[in-house]
Design a protein around this motif. Structure first.
Motif, PDB file in Angstrom:
ATOM      1  N   UNK A   1      71.882  70.319  51.436  1.00  0.00           N
ATOM      2  CA  UNK A   1      71.316  69.468  52.469  1.00  0.00           C
ATOM      3  C   UNK A   1      71.264  68.962  52.167  1.00  0.00           C
ATOM      4  N   UNK A   2      71.627  67.048  52.718  1.00  0.00           N
ATOM      5  CA  UNK A   2      70.812  65.700  52.545  1.00  0.00           C
ATOM      6  C   UNK A   2      71.165  65.915  53.417  1.00  0.00           C
ATOM      7  N   UNK A   3      70.127  66.139  54.827  1.00  0.00           N
ATOM      8  CA  UNK A   3      70.697  65.679  56.347  1.00  0.00           C
ATOM      9  C   UNK A   3      69.136  64.854  57.332  1.00  0.00           C
ATOM     10  N   UNK A   4      68.992  63.915  57.274  1.00  0.00           N
ATOM     11  CA  UNK A   4      68.022  63.084  58.370  1.00  0.00           C
ATOM     12  C   UNK A   4      67.896  62.614  59.287  1.00  0.00           C
ATOM     13  N   UNK A   5      67.172  62.992  60.577  1.00  0.00           N
ATOM     14  CA  UNK A   5      67.763  62.569  61.949  1.00  0.00           C
ATOM     15  C   UNK A   5      66.280  62.595  62.714  1.00  0.00           C
ATOM     16  N   UNK A   6      66.565  61.405  63.175  1.00  0.00           N
ATOM     17  CA  UNK A   6      65.750  60.808  64.103  1.00  0.00           C
ATOM     18  C   UNK A   6      66.303  61.050  65.198  1.00  0.00           C
ATOM     19  N   UNK A   7      65.034  61.076  66.313  1.00  0.00           N
ATOM     20  CA  UNK A   7      66.106  60.935  67.641  1.00  0.00           C
ATOM     21  C   UNK A   7      65.832  59.550  67.641  1.00  0.00           C
ATOM     22  N   UNK A   8      66.778  59.390  69.575  1.00  0.00           N
ATOM     23  CA  UNK A   8      66.588  57.994  69.705  1.00  0.00           C
ATOM     24  C   UNK A   8      65.927  57.524  70.254  1.00  0.00           C
TER      25      UNK A   8
END
Ligand code: GCW
Length: 838
Positions: free
Chosen positions: A159-166
């Motif tokens: 895994x290498x997943x970055x998420x940021x809320x809008x």
């Protein structure tokens, strides 16, 4: 006794999981067991330990949720740890936790608050799955994202997943009253309040908090915007603090809706003038008092000068004055105020051709741009009117360069079927969020970017009016949960496609049987258009009983009153001229590129043409069809679509747990009946008003239909109905209260064969009538009229349909409906229909 218990347990334990009755309470967090193949696939990528390096309550929640979820899905019990073990593990912690306690992982990144990072790391040949973030809330969100991947059968190795809320602010509002009722709530009573105080048992609040956290929602306002001042009373604050305690481990900040008159009504000051020093001091002291009890309190929501609520106009002050007095009290604590842009005159003059409620939000707020403090955000409904089935994006979005703007979406389906109709709103919300307001030349400036604070100077947010209740399904309809799910997913990432969101929801909620996933998607994704088709297409708005329950069909209810939701239909034409050239000038509130689209009939998309223009019924639209024929056709299309939904759902029998299968089927069958009521009511109204017949000959002609008033009646009396369109032929027959029973009969004169016999009757919520149907002397069916409908009178909303399938009829058969009235219900009948068996 003990023995019985043991043997029962053995039986229950040996049932396949899918046969357990599901209530919908666990929503998309069911963590149902995965298939054997999927469990095998995760054998190596899911380790045996989940180590939490942080000490925030939210991180603890993440750890427990992972253990719970993996137990459910993979049937494994992971070990807890608080340090990085020497074996493979899931590692939880903020980036600073990790840098302190696990430098060997070598992780660093700059991340915005609430975003997360799922990262596989190998140290000394040991594999770790790190779930990290800038803040502890982000760690929790990462935990949920990890679980969702597994539930959706997506890989979790490498895994290498970055998420940021809008948007930074992602809140829900609950229009809950202190007595436990909910304004526009369709899922039962409040999970928070009862009889003037907080409930003792807040376990449902905890479970709701989990649901919100799983979507990344970080705030909740827990009372009606038509706010009771008592929520701010010293006796209430400790109770509210208990609710905040339930939300805290899930990263959801608590907020309150306030009444602007509180300094006077509660504080006993002689005034609530926002510029009066005693009022300023009162708001400050009250806010300090709340923060003392709830240090992470989120802030306030304020509905002022709207629909009878008091506001700054009493003292000739502005909305900015009102917002700022509260904003300044919140500022030292880091709180925000959402000031509602839903301000309009509900005593408008319907005879004034320039009066236009759609203009109100912009007219009220636009001139005040730059006057609001930076922690005051204007909360703007998606459209300029009020959560109708279709509206253009509010022109206020992007029009205030120096004011924070949030969008308010309505998850609870007030004008959209009140959870009795399946109406999935994600496609509608996406249309608004994606709508380009043309704030800047060159680069697109869709609403989603504006409310995320990416266009104008101030951050905004996204708010959904949720209104869950005590019902196990939370909304009173299993399928309505998808609206909360979709709202949360869009608040996190408005670029997700409606298809993706829907498929996620279905797999998590009903499992991943491909037929189930496909069928639910087909139904959900088309349901907005379907509901629009059989209610108010072409931008007519919903055409419900606007001064009544907002549910039942009533075409004229919105006309000739001060509420301003007019469609202006008369004998010649229909629609509201909002153009600059000849109308109210509403289109001029948009930037030129948008205005250009809406200003002329030719450029306006058909979907909104009657929202923007008044047209003759014979006007040919862009589709090539006339206005009137479009109205007729759309209504037939909509009603046919719902009939198909019910049919398609039946193919899922055995593929969805029985309890929810039955509930959804009953709901769709009810909706199919309602869609016919709507179809006929709206079409008959327009046929009468316009005097133009349906080119396809359907409107007013119903094969096999026999009006109750034309049947042989005993006890029943014929009553004309108002408005006429809610009953077929404008009349129904009623059986007066106190009568033992009434009957309506006919002699069947068709051919011999299998026939469906449809009985259209009225089922109000203030009585339980009883019906029986006989063929000759043989009773073929009986039922009680006790469905949950939001209507206490004979109207479109109480009009109900009972289909008796495949009755063997012969010419000369006597068919008799027998009604027994009860309570305020008169066992009223509208018609029967005898049609070839389906
Ligand atoms: O649409 C109207 C609703 C009211 C609601 C109001 C608002 C809470 O019918 O019930 O009041 O909108 O949004 O303030």
């Amino acid at each position: 006794m003990k023995k019985i218990f043991v043997s029962l347990f053995v039986i229950v334990a040996s049932l396949p999981a899918s046969l357990f009755a599901e209530t919908g309470y666990n929503a998309w967090l069911r963590y149902a067991p995965l298939s054997d193949a999927a469990v095998r696939a995760y054998r190596d990528s899911v380790p045996a330990v989940v180590a939490n390096l942080g000490n925030a309550a939210t991180e603890r929640s993440a750890q427990q949720e992972l253990i719970r979820g993996l137990r459910g899905m993979l049937n494994r019990n992971l070990r807890e740890d608080s340090r990085v073990p020497a074996e493979g593990a899931i590692i939880l912690g903020t980036l600073s936790d990790l840098q302190k306690s696990a430098p060997q992982l070598g992780l660093s990144a700059t991340m915005p608050p609430d975003g997360f990072w799922l990262k596989s790391v190998t140290v000394n040949r040991v594999r770790y799955t790190v779930i990290t973030a800038q803040n502890d809330r982000g760690v929790l969100y990462g935990g949920f994202a990890f679980l969702r991947r597994i539930a959706l059968n997506e890989p979790v190795s490498d895994l290498d997943i970055k998420q940021t809320p809008s948007a930074p602010v992602r809140w829900v509002d609950e229009w809950n009253n202190i007595d436990g009722t909910i304004e526009r709530g369709y899922g039962g009573r409040s999970i928070f309040w009862d009889a003037g105080h907080v409930r003792d048992d807040l376990s449902r609040v905890t479970d709701y908090a989990r649901m919100l956290a799983s979507l990344g929602i970080n705030g909740i306002s827990v009372n009606n915007v038509n706010a009771n001042t008592l929520f701010l009373s010293p006796e209430m604050i400790p109770q509210i603090a208990r609710v905040a305690d339930a939300f805290r481990p899930w990263g959801v900040k608590l907020a309150l809706a306030i009444d602007f008159g509180s300094p006077q009504s509660l504080g006993k000051l002689p005034t609530y003038d926002p510029l009066d020093p005693t009022v300023i001091a009162w708001w400050k002291a009250k806010t300090d008092e709340i923060y003392k009890a709830i240090p992470d309190f989120g802030g306030f929501v304020l509905k002022a000068d709207s629909e009878g609520r008091v506001g700054p106009s009493t003292y000739n002050r502005t909305h900015a004055d009102a917002a700022n007095v509260v904003a300044r009290a919140l500022k030292p604590h880091g709180g925000v105020i959402f000031y509602r842009g839903f301000v309009y005159d509900h005593h408008a003059n319907w005879e004034d051709p320039k009066a236009d409620r759609a203009r109100a939000a912009y007219d009220n707020f636009h001139p005040l741009d730059g006057k609001f403090d930076d922690n005051a955000i204007i909360q703007i409904k998606n459209g300029p009117i009020d959560f109708q089935i279709r509206e253009p994006a509010s022109p206020l979005f992007g029009s205030m360069e120096n004011t924070g703007q949030a969008i308010e979406l309505q998850i609870t389906q007030e004008y959209n079927g009140q959870a009795r109709h399946l109406v999935y709103l994600v496609p509608m919300w996406k249309e608004t969020l994606d709508f380009d307001m043309h704030v800047r030349d060159g680069a697109p400036t869709p609403v989603k970017a504006i409310v995320a604070g990416k266009v104008t100077a101030r951050p905004g947010g996204i708010v959904g009016v949720s209104n869950v209740g005590l019902d196990d399904s939370w909304y009173g309809n299993q399928m309505s949960q998808a609206n909360l799910y979709g709202f949360g997913r869009l608040a996190w990432d408005p670029d997700l496609s409606a298809q993706r969101i829907t498929d996620e929801w279905t797999k998590l909620t009903f499992g991943d049987d491909p037929l189930v996933v496909r069928t639910v998607a087909d139904i959900q994704l088309s349901s907005w258009r379907t509901y629009e088709n059989y209610t108010g297409p072409l931008g007519l708005q919903t055409l419900t009983d606007i001064t009544g329950n907002h549910y039942s069909v009533n075409v004229e209810a919105s006309e000739r009153n001060g509420w301003g939701q007019w469609h202006k239909a008369d004998a010649k034409g229909v629609g509201f001229d909002r153009s600059v050239a000849t109308g109210t000038g509403f289109t001029g509130q948009y930037r030129p590129a948008v205005m250009k689209m809406y200003e002329t009939v030719e450029n306006t998309p058909d979907d909104l043409v009657l929202f923007m223009h008044h047209l003759p019924y014979t006007k040919v639209l862009r589709s090539g069809k006339t206005v009137i024929q479009t109205i007729y056709d759309d209504h037939y299309e909509g009603a046919d679509a719902v009939a198909k939904y019910a049919k398609d759902w039946k193919a899922l029998k055995g593929r969805v747990d029985e309890a929810r299968y039955d509930q959804v089927l009953a709901q769709l069958e009810y909706q199919a009946g309602q869609a016919i009521v709507w179809r006929d009511a709206v079409n008959n109204w327009f046929a009468k008003e316009s005097g133009i017949a349906d080119a396809k000959g359907r409107v007013g002609h119903y094969p096999g239909r026999i009006e109750a008033e034309a049947m042989r009646l005993a006890g029943y009396t014929v009553k004309p109905q108002t408005p006429f369109e809610i009953a077929s032929g404008g009349q129904a027959v009623e059986c007066a209260a106190g009568t033992a029973k009434c009957t309506a009969g006919i002699k069947y004169d068709g051919e011999a064969g299998w026939r469906d016999v449809v009985v259209q009757y009225f089922d109000q919520n203030n009585g339980v009538s009883h019906f029986r149907v006989f063929v000759g002397n043989q009773q073929i069916v009986e039922w009680v009229a006790n469905d949950r409908v939001p209507s206490a009178k004979i109207d479109g909303g109480s009009s109900a349909r009972h289909v008796i399938p495949a009755v063997a009829l012969r010419p000369g058969d006597e068919i008799r409906v027998e009604g027994v009235p009860e309570g305020r219900e008169t066992a009223a009948l509208d018609y029967i229909e005898i049609v070839p068996a389906n």
